[in-house]
Design an enzyme around this catalytic site. Structure first.
Site, mmCIF file in Angstrom:
data_model
loop_
_atom_site.group_PDB
_atom_site.id
_atom_site.type_symbol
_atom_site.label_atom_id
_atom_site.label_comp_id
_atom_site.label_asym_id
_atom_site.label_seq_id
_atom_site.Cartn_x
_atom_site.Cartn_y
_atom_site.Cartn_z
ATOM 1 N N SER A 258 -71.021 10.315 37.430
ATOM 2 C CA SER A 258 -70.446 10.008 38.698
ATOM 3 C C SER A 258 -70.848 10.996 39.774
ATOM 4 O O SER A 258 -71.966 11.152 40.065
ATOM 5 C CB SER A 258 -68.974 10.200 38.395
ATOM 6 N N HIS A 399 -65.132 3.635 34.373
ATOM 7 C CA HIS A 399 -65.598 4.750 34.682
ATOM 8 C C HIS A 399 -65.614 6.037 33.944
ATOM 9 O O HIS A 399 -64.466 6.456 33.804
ATOM 10 C CB HIS A 399 -65.375 5.128 36.242
HETATM 11 C C1 GTR Z 1 -64.739 9.164 43.210
HETATM 12 C C2 GTR Z 1 -65.840 8.884 44.263
HETATM 13 C C3 GTR Z 1 -67.013 8.567 43.723
HETATM 14 C C4 GTR Z 1 -67.269 9.087 42.322
HETATM 15 C C5 GTR Z 1 -66.213 9.535 41.605
HETATM 16 C C6 GTR Z 1 -66.268 10.826 40.565
HETATM 17 O O1 GTR Z 1 -63.563 9.360 43.855
HETATM 18 O O2 GTR Z 1 -65.272 8.193 45.170
HETATM 19 O O3 GTR Z 1 -68.227 8.802 44.474
HETATM 20 O O4 GTR Z 1 -68.222 10.367 42.524
HETATM 21 O O5 GTR Z 1 -65.184 10.010 42.206
HETATM 22 O O6 GTR Z 1 -66.952 11.686 40.544
HETATM 23 O O7 GTR Z 1 -65.720 10.595 39.476
#
Ligand code: GTR
Length: 419
Positions: A258, A399
């Site tokens: 991420s 995610h």
């Molecule tokens: C979210 C963000 C993403 C991603 C994510 C993470 O809030 O919008 O760009 O980086 O966090 O790091 O888990």
């Protein structure tokens, strides 16, 4: 008067959010021109490695330095290493778990970060290493009470946060599987390099504050932000590995999830000591094409996470079409080394299709070196990894970092490292 102010502020808020519509509809993806990374700014077409390395690649680097992540500082910040602990019986005796404190100092101010390593005990010669930051502290990756809390953790986490719990994110770290396949891992809490929250106090506790231009940097449109700092920190981890006899310096991979996937790509672009660069669900401003404006977009990311980027990046808020570059060019910067991008099916915020597209569009840079890119613009099915010199997979689920992801990364590294 008061009411007028309230109405005005509601209108303002509405307009800010109106600009930030998040698109999840493929039919609403704008038609866009893909910046041709094989054409130099003066119109010269790149057909050989020399033109790529001496002319085009520096031009692409300059886009990312001046317009997205900001300019990395190259003054040397002295660092010393202090051994904290060494447990030779970690993971049922399969690994040695070490903790080492890094003390960065500019002579006036000191900052500390703690690296934690798992090194296989059964080894013939040097071992390949994964460099990978953790989000919730070294203590979150294992249950072991001997693991120290990261120096900056208290800055970003309230005392009652569940994130203080040991092992709270160990599902992302299948150390035993990694060790069984003969790889070492070195991890560090990313907050130690730049505490990931809004506010001056965070920047003051970041490594950025150790550099000579710190006080003036607020005025620079290309001042580096947290992603640049995290990338810098990964390179400092490699500096440490260079002092270690067990580490195979020709086989260093960096893996980031991420926001750390964004930082891993940026670290890989700048530091050729990373031979394999792995982006796990990095999405917007990582592996995903910005111009698709699908899921998270530049307006939203620069509003919510303004400290990650250089100020110039917000010029492209609701204006991705004006970008003279896009993220496929970041991926291309890894050539002639290796890069692997992974997506998750339900992670629409990160635009999995845009991550695939950028990875595929990076191919021409690898082909210049006789290497094989993804070789297709057809998005592969779930759990059907492509592994050429460049790799990609999309897995089922959300995610996250799962064992499936790590297993593919090790398969890919085995191929790249000839294991
Ligand atoms: C979210 C963000 C993403 C991603 C994510 C993470 O809030 O919008 O760009 O980086 O966090 O790091 O888990």
């Amino acid at each position: 008067m008061k009411r007028a102010l309230i109405v005005a502020s509601i209108l303002l808020t509405c307009s800010v959010y109106a600009q930030e519509t998040i698109n999840y509809d493929e039919s609403m993806v704008p038609t866009f021109i893909i910046p041709d990374m094989m054409v130099c700014n003066d119109g010269t077409r790149v057909t050989d490695v020399m033109t790529w390395e001496q002319k085009r690649r520096p031009e692409i680097m300059e886009y990312f330095f001046s317009q997205e992540y900001g300019r990395t500082r190259y003054e040397k910040i002295p660092v010393s290493y202090e051994d904290i602990s060494r447990d030779r019986k970690a993971l049922g005796g399969k690994a040695t778990c070490r903790q080492v404190r890094f003390v960065f100092s500019n002579g006036e101010k000191k900052l500390e970060a703690i690296a934690m390593m798992m090194i296989p005990n059964k080894r013939k010669g040097k071992v390949p290493v994964f460099v990978a930051y953790n989000f919730k502290g070294n203590h979150s990756t294992v249950d072991d009470p001997a693991i120290e809390y990261s120096p900056n953790f208290g800055l970003v986490k309230k005392p009652d946060s569940p994130d203080w719990e040991r092992g709270c994110q160990k599902s992302r770290w299948c150390f035993e599987k990694i060790i069984d396949r003969g790889y070492a891992v070195i991890t560090m809490c990313y907050h130690d390099i730049y505490p990931d929250a809004h506010g001056q106090e965070m920047t003051d506790h970041s490594i950025v504050s150790l550099f000579p231009d710190y006080l003036e940097r607020g005025t620079f449109s290309d001042a580096w932000g947290a992603i640049g700092a995290w990338a810098w920190g990964s390179s400092r981890i490699v500096d440490f590995l260079e002092t270690q006899k067990w580490a195979d310096l020709d086989k260093i991979a960096i893996m980031g999830h991420s926001r750390q996937g964004k930082a891993a790509l940026w670290a890989g672009a700048q530091d050729e000591r990373f031979k394999v660069v792995i982006s796990n669900d990095s999405g917007c401003s990582g592996a995903a094409m910005a111009k698709r404006v699908f899921g998270e977009n530049v307006a939203r990311i620069t509003r919510v996470f303004d400290w990650w980027f250089c100020p110039a990046y917000s010029f492209y808020s609701d204006n991705e079409a004006a970008m003279p570059f896009d993220q496929h060019e970041l991926i291309a910067l890894m050539a002639p080394r290796h890069v692997y991008v992974a997506s998750a099916q339900e992670d629409r915020w990160a635009d999995p299709k845009g991550e695939f597209l950028a990875t595929s569009l990076a191919s021409p840079a690898f082909e210049l070196y006789g290497m094989e890119g993804l070789g297709t613009l057809e998005w592969p099915g779930i759990h059907q990894p492509i592994m050429h010199d460049v790799g990609y997979h999309i897995r089922a689920g959300v995610h996250d970092v799962t064992d499936y992801d790590w297993e593919r990364y090790m398969d890919f590294c085995d191929l790249c490292f000839g294991r």
